[in-house]
Scaffold this active site. Structure first.
Site, mmCIF file in Angstrom:
data_model
loop_
_atom_site.group_PDB
_atom_site.id
_atom_site.type_symbol
_atom_site.label_atom_id
_atom_site.label_comp_id
_atom_site.label_asym_id
_atom_site.label_seq_id
_atom_site.Cartn_x
_atom_site.Cartn_y
_atom_site.Cartn_z
ATOM 1 C CG HIS A 252 7.789 -13.809 -8.261
ATOM 2 N ND1 HIS A 252 6.525 -13.291 -8.071
ATOM 3 C CD2 HIS A 252 7.851 -14.173 -9.561
ATOM 4 C CE1 HIS A 252 5.856 -13.328 -9.204
ATOM 5 N NE2 HIS A 252 6.633 -13.863 -10.120
ATOM 6 C CD GLU A 290 7.546 -14.680 -13.476
ATOM 7 O OE1 GLU A 290 8.395 -13.793 -13.650
ATOM 8 O OE2 GLU A 290 6.680 -14.635 -12.591
#
Length: 337
Positions: A252, A290
């Site tokens: 992230h 993602e």
């Protein structure tokens, strides 16, 4: 940004300065002002390198420094053909040099060179941590090593002319900074983690206690600019959405400082982050991410660093793009300099 054609010196994580005097046919390197090695160069389809003069430094160190210089100087250079009477044993055992069928000939491959963990990697035993399968929260995965503390990665980016480094987050030092970044409307629109200092203390405290996630601060020239989370994908919420391997890592990413945005900065820190994760454990074959599926800018940046979009899928809180990069693809195509 620095122009690699004008490159005359590189910095090593130890602080030492590697300087060069390079012509079409000769390269002389010095370390901290002391002569290191002189090489004869023959330029062609493959750059041929021959040892002309060595000095007091160990030959293995001199050969590594020469490979570093030549690969950093020309990111398009994929291999070096060395002519050596005798190659240092450690250079062959480590993979720095690969012996060829012709006696006295050795090849240094860019794809192997950048997988050597030192001197970029901070002290880490992850790569040699033994495997034992365990169960946690209903998931079977390898027992993870104790998380590192302090600086874990440092490299001089010759393109930027700046240090890129990664260190673990320190609650006392970084909480206020993290809070400011998360309350930036630009960041909040993607992370949706705006809140108070106490809320963020609780958020980071949970991650610190979680063995599957490592919180990192990215710095340019030791000035913090970004926050990253590196996680083991097998134990993460992403695992049900693809065939996660035992040693896949996920990321992230948050750039908090406005003056460190832009494609050239992303190319530096994203390649460094992926490089660190592949070096940290040689069993890691993929790095995944993602981002939100509508975050076209970030997805484009990731494409530029060898990631590809496997598919889109739905998390409870967002429509996500599954971005993947494999070890082989990264090191074959990486432009580390």
């Amino acid at each position: 940004m620095s122009h690699l054609n004008d490159l005359t010196a590189l910095r090593l994580p130890t602080g030492s300065r590697l300087a060069a005097d390079e012509t079409e046919s000769r390269l002389s390197l010095s370390l901290e002002g002391q002569p290191l090695v002189t090489l004869r160069l023959t330029r062609g389809v493959e750059l041929q390198v021959q040892l002309e003069q060595g000095f007091e430094h160990p030959q293995g160190q001199a050969l590594w420094a020469a490979c570093y210089w030549l690969f950093a100087r020309d990111p398009a250079c994929q291999s070096l053909l060395w002519q050596l009477d005798h190659a240092p044993t450690e250079a062959v055992l480590s993979g720095l040099l690969v012996a060829l069928a012709t006696p006295g000939q050795y090849r240094c491959e860019r794809t192997l060179f950048w997988q050597l963990p030192q001197p970029w990697l901070g002290h880490s035993l992850t790569g040699s941590y033994p495997q034992q399968m365990v169960m946690s929260t209903g998931k079977r995965h390898p027992l993870r090593p104790v998380k590192p503390r302090g600086e874990v990665y440092r490299r001089f980016d010759a393109r930027l002319g700046a240090w890129i480094s990664l260190r673990t987050l320190d609650m006392d030092e970084d909480l206020a900074r993290f809070n400011r970044w998360q309350n930036n409307p630009r960041v909040a629109s993607f992370w949706q983690e705006q809140g108070s200092l106490e809320q963020h203390r609780e958020y980071l405290g949970k991650l610190d206690a979680d063995p599957h996630t490592l919180t990192l601060i990215g710095s340019f020239d030791d000035q913090p600019f970004a926050y990253f989370e590196a996680y083991w994908a097998k134990e993460d919420r992403i695992a049900p959405f693809y065939d996660a391997d035992d040693y896949d890592r996920g990321i992230h990413m948050l750039v908090g400082e406005e003056n460190h945005r832009g494609p050239h900065k992303v190319a530096s820190w994203l390649s460094a982050l992926v490089h660190y994760l592949f070096l940290d454990d040689p069993r890691t074959q993929r790095v995944v991410a993602e981002p939100r599926a509508d975050n076209g800018k970030m997805i484009g940046y990731m494409h530029n660093q060898c990631f590809h979009c496997e598919k889109e899928f739905d998390f409870p809180h967002k429509r996500a793009a599954l971005m993947l990069v494999g070890r082989e693809r990264f090191f074959e195509r990486c432009g580390l300099a």
